[in-house]
Design a protein around this motif. Structure first.
Motif, PDB file in Angstrom:
ATOM      1  N   VAL A 187      15.797 -48.555   5.353  1.00 15.56           N
ATOM      2  CA  VAL A 187      17.036 -49.007   4.716  1.00 15.56           C
ATOM      3  C   VAL A 187      16.815 -50.358   4.064  1.00 15.56           C
ATOM      4  O   VAL A 187      17.171 -50.576   2.911  1.00 15.56           O
ATOM      5  CB  VAL A 187      18.197 -49.076   5.740  1.00 15.56           C
ATOM      6  N   SER A 188      16.193 -51.303   4.790  1.00 15.42           N
ATOM      7  CA  SER A 188      15.961 -52.616   4.194  1.00 15.42           C
ATOM      8  C   SER A 188      14.961 -52.520   3.055  1.00 15.42           C
ATOM      9  O   SER A 188      15.067 -53.224   2.065  1.00 15.42           O
ATOM     10  CB  SER A 188      15.509 -53.627   5.245  1.00 15.42           C
ATOM     11  N   ALA A 189      13.971 -51.639   3.162  1.00 17.23           N
ATOM     12  CA  ALA A 189      13.021 -51.460   2.064  1.00 17.23           C
ATOM     13  C   ALA A 189      13.730 -50.886   0.845  1.00 17.23           C
ATOM     14  O   ALA A 189      13.491 -51.331  -0.277  1.00 17.23           O
ATOM     15  CB  ALA A 189      11.881 -50.551   2.500  1.00 17.23           C
ATOM     16  N   ARG A 190      14.632 -49.918   1.063  1.00 22.54           N
ATOM     17  CA  ARG A 190      15.382 -49.357  -0.059  1.00 22.54           C
ATOM     18  C   ARG A 190      16.280 -50.393  -0.688  1.00 22.54           C
ATOM     19  O   ARG A 190      16.473 -50.408  -1.893  1.00 22.54           O
ATOM     20  CB  ARG A 190      16.210 -48.156   0.405  1.00 22.54           C
ATOM     21  N   ALA A 191      16.853 -51.308   0.115  1.00 19.18           N
ATOM     22  CA  ALA A 191      17.732 -52.344  -0.430  1.00 19.18           C
ATOM     23  C   ALA A 191      16.971 -53.248  -1.377  1.00 19.18           C
ATOM     24  O   ALA A 191      17.516 -53.730  -2.363  1.00 19.18           O
ATOM     25  CB  ALA A 191      18.351 -53.159   0.703  1.00 19.18           C
ATOM     26  N   ALA A 192      15.698 -53.493  -1.094  1.00 21.92           N
ATOM     27  CA  ALA A 192      14.905 -54.377  -1.939  1.00 21.92           C
ATOM     28  C   ALA A 192      14.397 -53.680  -3.200  1.00 21.92           C
ATOM     29  O   ALA A 192      14.035 -54.330  -4.154  1.00 21.92           O
ATOM     30  CB  ALA A 192      13.739 -54.952  -1.141  1.00 21.92           C
TER      31      ALA A 192
ATOM     32  N   PRO B  18      14.323 -57.674  -8.506  1.00 20.22           N
ATOM     33  CA  PRO B  18      13.117 -58.428  -8.855  1.00 20.22           C
ATOM     34  C   PRO B  18      12.906 -59.599  -7.903  1.00 20.22           C
ATOM     35  O   PRO B  18      13.837 -60.062  -7.247  1.00 20.22           O
ATOM     36  CB  PRO B  18      13.414 -58.919 -10.275  1.00 20.22           C
ATOM     37  N   ALA B  19      11.683 -60.069  -7.843  1.00 19.14           N
ATOM     38  CA  ALA B  19      11.370 -61.230  -7.007  1.00 19.14           C
ATOM     39  C   ALA B  19      11.991 -62.484  -7.625  1.00 19.14           C
ATOM     40  O   ALA B  19      12.127 -62.597  -8.839  1.00 19.14           O
ATOM     41  CB  ALA B  19       9.866 -61.396  -6.885  1.00 19.14           C
ATOM     42  N   VAL B  20      12.345 -63.413  -6.762  1.00 17.36           N
ATOM     43  CA  VAL B  20      12.902 -64.701  -7.180  1.00 17.36           C
ATOM     44  C   VAL B  20      11.864 -65.765  -6.865  1.00 17.36           C
ATOM     45  O   VAL B  20      11.342 -65.820  -5.748  1.00 17.36           O
ATOM     46  CB  VAL B  20      14.222 -65.003  -6.431  1.00 17.36           C
ATOM     47  N   GLU B  21      11.557 -66.598  -7.852  1.00 15.74           N
ATOM     48  CA  GLU B  21      10.613 -67.700  -7.656  1.00 15.74           C
ATOM     49  C   GLU B  21      11.407 -68.997  -7.624  1.00 15.74           C
ATOM     50  O   GLU B  21      12.075 -69.354  -8.597  1.00 15.74           O
ATOM     51  CB  GLU B  21       9.575 -67.734  -8.770  1.00 15.74           C
ATOM     52  N   VAL B  22      11.358 -69.687  -6.497  1.00 22.18           N
ATOM     53  CA  VAL B  22      12.154 -70.892  -6.269  1.00 22.18           C
ATOM     54  C   VAL B  22      11.265 -72.131  -6.352  1.00 22.18           C
ATOM     55  O   VAL B  22      10.167 -72.143  -5.795  1.00 22.18           O
ATOM     56  CB  VAL B  22      12.848 -70.839  -4.888  1.00 22.18           C
ATOM     57  N   PHE B  23      11.782 -73.155  -7.014  1.00 13.32           N
ATOM     58  CA  PHE B  23      11.126 -74.455  -7.092  1.00 13.32           C
ATOM     59  C   PHE B  23      12.041 -75.450  -6.393  1.00 13.32           C
ATOM     60  O   PHE B  23      13.193 -75.614  -6.788  1.00 13.32           O
ATOM     61  CB  PHE B  23      10.901 -74.857  -8.554  1.00 13.32           C
TER      62      PHE B  23
ATOM     63  N   HIS C  64      19.496 -66.960   2.411  1.00  8.43           N
ATOM     64  CA  HIS C  64      20.640 -66.193   1.890  1.00  8.43           C
ATOM     65  C   HIS C  64      20.148 -65.113   0.915  1.00  8.43           C
ATOM     66  O   HIS C  64      20.581 -63.958   0.989  1.00  8.43           O
ATOM     67  CB  HIS C  64      21.629 -67.158   1.213  1.00  8.43           C
ATOM     68  N   LEU C  65      19.243 -65.484   0.012  1.00 14.48           N
ATOM     69  CA  LEU C  65      18.709 -64.502  -0.939  1.00 14.48           C
ATOM     70  C   LEU C  65      17.921 -63.411  -0.233  1.00 14.48           C
ATOM     71  O   LEU C  65      18.058 -62.225  -0.556  1.00 14.48           O
ATOM     72  CB  LEU C  65      17.813 -65.190  -1.967  1.00 14.48           C
ATOM     73  N   LYS C  66      17.096 -63.799   0.721  1.00 16.72           N
ATOM     74  CA  LYS C  66      16.309 -62.813   1.476  1.00 16.72           C
ATOM     75  C   LYS C  66      17.224 -61.850   2.218  1.00 16.72           C
ATOM     76  O   LYS C  66      16.962 -60.638   2.254  1.00 16.72           O
ATOM     77  CB  LYS C  66      15.361 -63.513   2.440  1.00 16.72           C
ATOM     78  N   ALA C  67      18.286 -62.364   2.823  1.00 15.41           N
ATOM     79  CA  ALA C  67      19.231 -61.505   3.550  1.00 15.41           C
ATOM     80  C   ALA C  67      19.918 -60.516   2.608  1.00 15.41           C
ATOM     81  O   ALA C  67      20.340 -59.442   3.032  1.00 15.41           O
ATOM     82  CB  ALA C  67      20.270 -62.365   4.273  1.00 15.41           C
ATOM     83  N   ALA C  68      20.009 -60.870   1.329  1.00  9.71           N
ATOM     84  CA  ALA C  68      20.622 -59.983   0.333  1.00  9.71           C
ATOM     85  C   ALA C  68      19.610 -58.999  -0.249  1.00  9.71           C
ATOM     86  O   ALA C  68      19.963 -58.209  -1.126  1.00  9.71           O
ATOM     87  CB  ALA C  68      21.248 -60.821  -0.779  1.00  9.71           C
ATOM     88  N   GLY C  69      18.355 -59.041   0.215  1.00 11.70           N
ATOM     89  CA  GLY C  69      17.365 -58.068  -0.209  1.00 11.70           C
ATOM     90  C   GLY C  69      16.370 -58.540  -1.240  1.00 11.70           C
ATOM     91  O   GLY C  69      15.535 -57.757  -1.693  1.00 11.70           O
ATOM     92  N   PHE C  70      16.436 -59.805  -1.643  1.00  9.79           N
ATOM     93  CA  PHE C  70      15.481 -60.324  -2.618  1.00  9.79           C
ATOM     94  C   PHE C  70      14.183 -60.750  -1.935  1.00  9.79           C
ATOM     95  O   PHE C  70      14.221 -61.335  -0.853  1.00  9.79           O
ATOM     96  CB  PHE C  70      16.059 -61.541  -3.356  1.00  9.79           C
TER      97      PHE C  70
END
Length: 153
Positions: A20-25, A29-34, A48-54
């Motif tokens: 389920v978590s794999a399907r959510a992701a 797209p990946a997010v690159e944070v600076f 927060h972003l990871k919990a949302a599937g990013f």
């Protein structure tokens, strides 16, 4: 030591949850944070972003201004971190739901910004306090319009 049959039983229960978590992701797209290496609120936003599937890659930098400038976000809309996702910039504590909406609608824009560090935005939680804030859509000329409003009474 776990017995094989117990392991298989556990895998049968947990396997569907993992998928389920794999399907959510899938499709996100990946997010690159600076971010500055000393900023804890940025870490909370990343969670927060990871919990949302990013999927999130974090780059530690002393100054996010050069990234923000290259991404087309004016300094007046700056915050404590800048992120890049699918050709868009995310400045500050943008809620994951708004990022997903941006990616679904695909407007011709530089990205989204939450200027400053409003209390109650993702990563800026402070108990029950939730100040109202706007997520701004920044066009390619640096002009901003309200994309979403949060915590309004």
């Amino acid at each position: 030591m776990i017995k094989r049959r117990n392991f298989l039983a556990l895998a049968a229960v947990l396997g569907p949850l993992a998928s389920v978590s794999a399907r959510a992701a899938v499709g996100l797209p990946a997010v690159e944070v600076f971010k500055n290496p000393y900023c804890s609120c940025c870490e909370a936003w990343v969670s927060h972003l990871k919990a949302a599937g990013f999927a999130v890659k974090v780059n530690l930098v002393e100054d996010t201004a050069p990234v923000r400038r290259r991404a087309g976000i004016p300094e007046r809309l700056g915050s404590c971190h800048t992120a890049l996702v699918a050709g868009y910039a995310l400045e500050g504590h943008v809620p994951a739901a708004d990022v997903k909406r941006l990616l679904a609608e695909r407007p011709d824009a530089a990205g989204l910004a939450v200027p400053g560090m409003p209390v109650g935005a993702p990563g800026m939680e402070a108990g029950a306090r939730k100040d109202p804030f706007d997520v701004l859509l920044v066009d390619r000329r640096g002009q901003a319009t309200v994309f979403a409003s949060h915590n309004k009474a």
